[in-house]
Design an enzyme around this catalytic site. Sequence first.
Site, PDB file in Angstrom:
ATOM      1  N   GLU A 111       0.809  -1.199   0.078  1.00 39.50           N
ATOM      2  CA  GLU A 111       0.060   0.030  -0.020  1.00 39.50           C
ATOM      3  C   GLU A 111       0.872   1.227  -0.106  1.00 39.50           C
ATOM      4  O   GLU A 111       1.711   1.451   0.704  1.00 39.50           O
ATOM      5  CB  GLU A 111      -0.946  -0.055   1.165  1.00 39.50           C
ATOM      6  CG  GLU A 111      -1.854   1.173   1.404  1.00 39.50           C
ATOM      7  CD  GLU A 111      -3.069   1.210   2.441  1.00 39.50           C
ATOM      8  OE1 GLU A 111      -3.653   2.066   2.469  1.00 39.50           O
ATOM      9  OE2 GLU A 111      -2.845   0.091   3.077  1.00 39.50           O
ATOM     10  N   LYS A 142      -8.589  -1.129   1.155  1.00 39.76           N
ATOM     11  CA  LYS A 142      -9.556  -1.518   2.037  1.00 39.76           C
ATOM     12  C   LYS A 142     -10.158  -2.618   1.465  1.00 39.76           C
ATOM     13  O   LYS A 142     -11.130  -2.370   0.609  1.00 39.76           O
ATOM     14  CB  LYS A 142     -10.333  -0.316   2.461  1.00 39.76           C
ATOM     15  CG  LYS A 142     -10.022   0.330   3.727  1.00 39.76           C
ATOM     16  CD  LYS A 142     -10.199  -0.379   5.106  1.00 39.76           C
ATOM     17  CE  LYS A 142      -9.163   0.125   6.086  1.00 39.76           C
ATOM     18  NZ  LYS A 142      -8.091  -0.441   6.141  1.00 39.76           N
TER      19      LYS A 142
END
Length: 986
Positions: free
Chosen positions: A788, A805
Amino acid sequence: MYLFIHSSSTHSEAKAQSARVSSLHSLQTQHDLIFSFIRQPPPPPPPPGTTPHNPTNKTDRTSHHYKEARRSKVNMALCSSSTSPELKCCCFDNLRGKNPSFNQPNQFLRIGDCYSNKGRVQVQASSQLSGHLEGSFMEKKRLQEPLSHRKLEFVRTLLIDNYDSYTYNIYQELSTINGVPPVVVRNDEWTWRDICRYLYEENAFDNIVISPGPGSPACPEDIGICLRVLLECWDVPILGVCLGHQALGYVHGADIVHAPEPVHGRLSEIEHNGDRLFHDIPSGQNSGFKVVRYHSLIIDADSLPKELIPIAWSNSADGFSYLGTLQSGEIPDAYESQSRQKILLSDISTQIKNGSYRHSIYSNRMRREVLMGIMHSTRPHYGVQFHPESIATCYGSKILRNFREITEDYWKRLRSPFVKERNVHYTGAESLLLREITRTSRSVNNSDELGREALRPRQLFCDLGDRRFGIQHSRRFEIQRSSIGVKCLKLTWRKFDHLASTVGGARNIFCELFGNNKAENTFWLDSSSTEKGRARFSFMGGKGGSLWKQVTFRLSDQSDVKFTSGGHLLIEDAEGSIERAYLEEGFFDFLDKELLSFHHEKKDYEGLPFDFYGGYIGYIGYNLKVECGAASNHHKSRTPDACFFFADNVVVIDHLYDDVYILSLNEENTPMSTWLDATEQKLIGLRASSTRQLEEQNLHAPTVSRNKSAFISEVSRGDYVNNVENCLKYIKDGESYELCLTTQLRKRIGEIDSLGLYLHLREKNPAPYAAWLSFSKEDLCICCSSPERFLRLDKNDLLEAKPIKGTIARGSTPEEDEQLKLQLQYSEKDQAENLMIVDLLRNDLGRVCEPGSVHVPNLMNVESYATVHTMVSTICGKKHSNVSAVNCVRAAFPGGSMTGAPKLRSMEILESIESCSRGIYSGSIGYFSYNRTFDLNIVIRTVVIHEGEASIGAGGAIVALSNPEDEYEEMILKSSAPAKAVMYFD
């Protein structure tokens, strides 16, 4: 007016709808009066020496008993009704449902009469703020132009922020719609005296928007001054969003109750009555008008007083996931659909037809109307429960544009000199009320100041030809640059075409050049997963030239005190000399000054395809959130809160073209080091076969221990499940939309080959934002396999965030793997999680980006890695020229995917639930280049080896749809890859 009725409505529902239409028609005359009466201001501020009633005292949420205090406060506000408890607060009983006539003074009009002969107006917000409004050009122009032929050239909005994480999405929208950025103030930032001054004395604003926020309008600390504004500013157009909408109902006597179910990050169809706020917007089922909702509380429609008119409704059972909306053909106006998504939709069409795939639109839950919009019958006050600013809301911009037109018509119908006078006072100057007001008190800490740099303009209303955000630090930065010893840096570099693969790749190059002595004091920003263009460059280096140094920062023991972020800095140079200092303003302030002190020539790095040319490489720990708006740290980190090398010698690998670069940085007018020559000789002489042989000598083969101890979690399974349930209670009470709950797993280790562990981890779990860091003096090694990106700023001033997410394990067969991927893609819960964080990151970028530049090129893409599928979105924006690189990070740190939303309240709640410091986990690893670019990851999927212990952080986002047991299993899944790597090597 018109009203659409669902074809599936029952007879009683149709009858109720008919009654509502009749009621609305009977109020039409009152509705029209909104634009016909002469506005009068509230009473003037009390004389000096007296204290106006201002119910904005905020409780100290930094206490360790925050959870109990907030819970008891909410419980006290709930009445005994078991089905839909009413939220009340006795503090505001004297403000609710009153006749406004008691506070209307005699014939004092806020229409600019007192300024009619002035071409220059002096405005002062406090003893710390002064400025002026120039208007000579507009003064001449207005004398040549009849009032009846002109409309407002721009609309000036006061945007009251209820400590929300979506306020600056509204800010960005209004900046483009209004023609000038709004002024943003927190709900406890201005006193009532300030409000009266700027609205009624200085003629500073045309309308007010009250933002969303956590909590309830029944709690003074949640709503601040907004209730008084709604009650007493009866002659100013006001739009309340979510919490602001609830406040409009509450202040006039309506009850605030729990919604039938919390709805966060999900979409609903909206039916409205055709009011001007919804002009040219379709209505009803299958109309295409779908909106995003983030709320747990609602206005009880049955308790609406006669002066409040319902204008929009939804149904509690008609929730959609975002992709469910795309499937039905409606595309939000803030986002362009991706062809890839269309392909995926067609791929699952068979599943939908045969019934194997279902989402909430097919639910058979009981239908029950939920109030989604209200307006006041005699005031220009409106409220919407949903979020028009969300990336997935359809017609959101149109609603805000309609509010602008309502404002314009309101002032035009007054038939007063105000329209022409306000143009005089508004043009030729920049937004002046702004961020500097917060500097009058330590109640707003450094993080807020910097986040506010570009959050709003510095002077009151922009020159339209050269509009710029006011940066309250910009002058200070200029002073700092002149006071810091400026370093003139010179970069030299060399390129070796197609070399990387011939010498064994990035792994072999690192081990040969930097792998000796356990790779102490080395770094490697490692793009070990480069497929599909996820990452292209790797940067590596070690203790090197004359500019090399290590900086280590630890927050002071007082960092658990509210708004305290000072700490101790230690600097060690290449010769071993050590300097110590106490930084009152914190680490980010130090780093900002450092980068501002560097002078460089752009021609030095022309032709280089990457953005790091030397500078600071290291990590920022999660506890530095206290420098970015968080109130406090309840748990002290075992590791330093920030640790960086200043890297003056760097090796760069271009994985796309297989090229290798070597860079060396020196101060101007100093002899160039021999490092370039020595490194070139090593690279040319390097052979993959010999390097692999060397690795086998240096990195012993891992052996399986016969007596292994497992990782031990800070909390048991039962405690973690209980923590999830506590999060769900906070979400139900409206305290948060999403809480990213985490924990730590720890294991005592013996002598371990840390570099070998990292090489094993990168092989088994390659990631685009992986990293190796070794700080020998701190007995600290970091083995990171993060997929990420937190935030990047490139040489063109473009910011990019890529939050993750939504995570699911890979399948054991190709068929199972594809099925699991689709399951993640169309999971309503995971889409809700992702959407909330996308809107949060849009907000964070919106604080520092040019108006209208924040956009989402990719929304909810699924990316596949060695062990998991993840749902990833991309948010981009153009950095405003007056915002520094470091302050872009401060405006967004910690990454929203690790906190939840609203960010500040969520971090406070998590501090009260989690039992230990997150340390390096949830922070960021990356670089700050000397030319003021940066690239930072989110520290997840990471092993931290410190003082004989290995620790792994893991967790997940808790939303209203979360299942506690499933959340525990997701946390274990995320920790499994790094845990297995440690067990393999220990």
